[in-house]
Design a protein around this motif. Sequence first.
Motif, mmCIF file in Angstrom:
data_model
loop_
_atom_site.group_PDB
_atom_site.id
_atom_site.type_symbol
_atom_site.label_atom_id
_atom_site.label_comp_id
_atom_site.label_asym_id
_atom_site.label_seq_id
_atom_site.Cartn_x
_atom_site.Cartn_y
_atom_site.Cartn_z
ATOM 1 N N HIS A 87 38.895 26.983 46.517
ATOM 2 C CA HIS A 87 37.841 27.812 47.090
ATOM 3 C C HIS A 87 38.456 28.548 48.277
ATOM 4 O O HIS A 87 38.677 27.952 49.334
ATOM 5 C CB HIS A 87 36.651 26.971 47.526
ATOM 6 N N VAL A 139 24.790 35.993 42.014
ATOM 7 C CA VAL A 139 25.798 34.928 42.109
ATOM 8 C C VAL A 139 25.605 33.918 40.988
ATOM 9 O O VAL A 139 26.565 33.522 40.313
ATOM 10 C CB VAL A 139 25.725 34.237 43.494
ATOM 11 N N MET A 142 28.268 33.046 37.942
ATOM 12 C CA MET A 142 28.788 31.672 37.833
ATOM 13 C C MET A 142 28.538 31.093 36.443
ATOM 14 O O MET A 142 29.407 30.421 35.868
ATOM 15 C CB MET A 142 28.138 30.772 38.895
ATOM 16 N N MET A 165 36.042 33.457 40.293
ATOM 17 C CA MET A 165 34.811 34.096 40.792
ATOM 18 C C MET A 165 35.139 34.795 42.100
ATOM 19 O O MET A 165 35.603 34.156 43.058
ATOM 20 C CB MET A 165 33.759 33.011 41.013
ATOM 21 N N MET A 194 33.691 37.210 45.219
ATOM 22 C CA MET A 194 32.480 37.703 45.873
ATOM 23 C C MET A 194 32.862 38.451 47.153
ATOM 24 O O MET A 194 33.620 37.931 47.969
ATOM 25 C CB MET A 194 31.531 36.545 46.192
ATOM 26 N N ILE A 222 28.153 27.814 46.231
ATOM 27 C CA ILE A 222 29.620 27.844 46.332
ATOM 28 C C ILE A 222 30.192 26.429 46.209
ATOM 29 O O ILE A 222 31.145 26.185 45.464
ATOM 30 C CB ILE A 222 30.061 28.492 47.663
ATOM 31 N N HIS A 247 30.173 24.869 42.704
ATOM 32 C CA HIS A 247 30.961 25.550 41.669
ATOM 33 C C HIS A 247 32.330 24.885 41.543
ATOM 34 O O HIS A 247 33.060 24.758 42.527
ATOM 35 C CB HIS A 247 31.113 27.028 42.023
ATOM 36 N N LYS A 256 34.965 25.779 39.646
ATOM 37 C CA LYS A 256 36.137 26.617 39.339
ATOM 38 C C LYS A 256 36.594 27.398 40.568
ATOM 39 O O LYS A 256 36.039 27.260 41.660
ATOM 40 C CB LYS A 256 35.805 27.534 38.171
ATOM 41 N N THR A 257 37.597 28.238 40.376
ATOM 42 C CA THR A 257 38.234 28.951 41.484
ATOM 43 C C THR A 257 37.317 30.041 42.035
ATOM 44 O O THR A 257 36.692 30.780 41.279
ATOM 45 C CB THR A 257 39.555 29.581 41.012
ATOM 46 N N ILE A 258 37.281 30.140 43.360
ATOM 47 C CA ILE A 258 36.446 31.138 44.039
ATOM 48 C C ILE A 258 37.280 31.844 45.105
ATOM 49 O O ILE A 258 38.060 31.222 45.824
ATOM 50 C CB ILE A 258 35.220 30.487 44.708
ATOM 51 N N VAL A 311 36.291 34.529 48.201
ATOM 52 C CA VAL A 311 35.146 35.147 48.866
ATOM 53 C C VAL A 311 35.596 35.892 50.121
ATOM 54 O O VAL A 311 36.239 35.306 50.999
ATOM 55 C CB VAL A 311 34.090 34.094 49.264
ATOM 56 N N CYS A 349 32.607 25.810 53.387
ATOM 57 C CA CYS A 349 32.750 26.065 51.943
ATOM 58 C C CYS A 349 34.177 26.160 51.411
ATOM 59 O O CYS A 349 34.347 26.215 50.191
ATOM 60 C CB CYS A 349 32.022 27.368 51.579
#
Length: 580
Positions: free
Chosen positions: A29, A168, A172, A179, A181, A200, A203, A205-207, A209, A220
């Motif tokens: 993240h 969002v 997702m 993902m 954002m 967030i 979730h 998986k990979t994010i 932001v 987060c």
Amino acid sequence: MIKFDKVSYSFPQKDLYTDVSFTIEEGQHCAFIGASGSGKSTLIDIIMDPEKYVFDGNVEMEPSLKIGYVSQFSQRDKDKETTVFEYIAEEFIKLENEIATLCAEMGTSDDIETLLEKYQEALDAFDAIDGDNYENNINKKLNAANLTTHKDRMISELSGGEFKLIQVIKEMLNNPDLMIMDEPDVFLDFENLNSLKNLINSHKKTILVITHNRYLLNHCFNKIIHLENTELQEFDGRYIDYNFSLLQTKIELQEMAIADEEEIARNEELIKILREKATYNADASRGRALKARVKIQERLEANRIKHPFVDIKQPYINLETNNEIEEEIIALKTDNLGISFDEVLLQNVNFEIKSNDKVAIIGTNGVGKTTLLKQIFKNNNDAIKIDENIKLAYLSQMQSEVVNESNTILQEFYDVGFETYGEIRRYLGRYGFSSDILTQKIESLSGGEKNILQLAKVSASKANMLLMDEPTSHLDIYSQMALEKAISNYKGAILMISHDYHFIVNCADYVLLIEDKTIRKMSMRKFRKMIYANHFDKDYLQIEEKKKALEMDIASALRDTDFERARSLSEKLEEIIKSL
């Protein structure tokens, strides 16, 4: 998953990156931070479509990488009326219908092989997004975002913040590998900000932001990617730890920089003495000594301590007025104000604001805060009374309402009343806009740069009452701090909409709470208690305030080159960080 290796990219007027390298691993993240206009959104664009951009260096991504994207600007298809559930489930319903159609065709077609192939592709796609459980998954996400009761509402009925969360959730549930954002927190009220945090964190998986929001940054992310002054650094860990590490580095490097400056000054004096001696005596040895000393000076200058993540310039923001009112007057008053469109938004609204008051309007997304501010600015309602000595200026969360985005920056300020290029260049130079970009169209600026430009335009009006709708939106943390200082120094009245707790606490004398279609005045003490009870953890907010105060004290100590005090304060800060 993604690897950038020594990537450089430039616009005609500006270098954005120089040899930036970073990796994003599966499951991370990542928070992507940096000053407004540093090129964060452009770097995201390169990830989304690297073939579109001409850059130096190498970008490696898994070939089958599926990317989900939520823009910083919410857009709704007004011609496509649908419920929240149907909007989120769009991809699932589309695949369900495709599978049903293919089944029906296979019962009558001779070309079974082709249809079977398409049928299997559709089934695989449906399975990849957990199609068998999509209704249950939608319900879970809506519940995590506290939006369960919105399931059957029409998309058009949602506030901007609610729609952002729905976007969002939709992305997702389409199960992207990555993902992305871009400032998803902009305009979210306190409750919706907490909902975004929950989404967030839930979730798996990979994010990646882009955000300037301290609350999200602190809660987060386990990786920080920081873009500043054309360079980039990455940090595996929490934002709190990264920020402390950066501060420690700043103390160390500034102490070394002072030592460098003293050494350079001493060497400069030696060069001056050697030059004077060489003037009177052209002895070869004196010439060699002078040359050697000049070379030493050049080396010292070249190696002078400079760090792109330490030398972060806090932007200049100033809010001026030509019409200071010495004796306090009632600048604005409402008398049983009501506002209605298709339905009643506000009724029986009564409040007054004095000529030096700084007031924040708060309330959940969609209760009519922006509508109220616009009504006051238009000043065509008999229930709104504005003193004849008051001149209003307006800053909008919809930036195109205040600045003409098809104008160049230069043209915008000629239109405001500036008369010469030099006058505009000097004025905007203080706000960080170099002469190179004055002929650039406003639409090409980042969201944060547009907001700074709005603030420059508002200040140029010299108004003595400012109406500000989400003034911190898109602003990086340093710009937010500069704005807080400008509001504190402003010699006029301010009525502002904000969902930023720290900004409100630092800037407002009291708040006006919109609730149950009317407004009531609330002291800052009661506001804090309400926030503690309903939205954010009291201990966290109080510790964060102490932390920020210590950071400001350290910055002050560094300005005074009091490194012993800076280190002592830093030890106290470290203890506070441990409690977070």
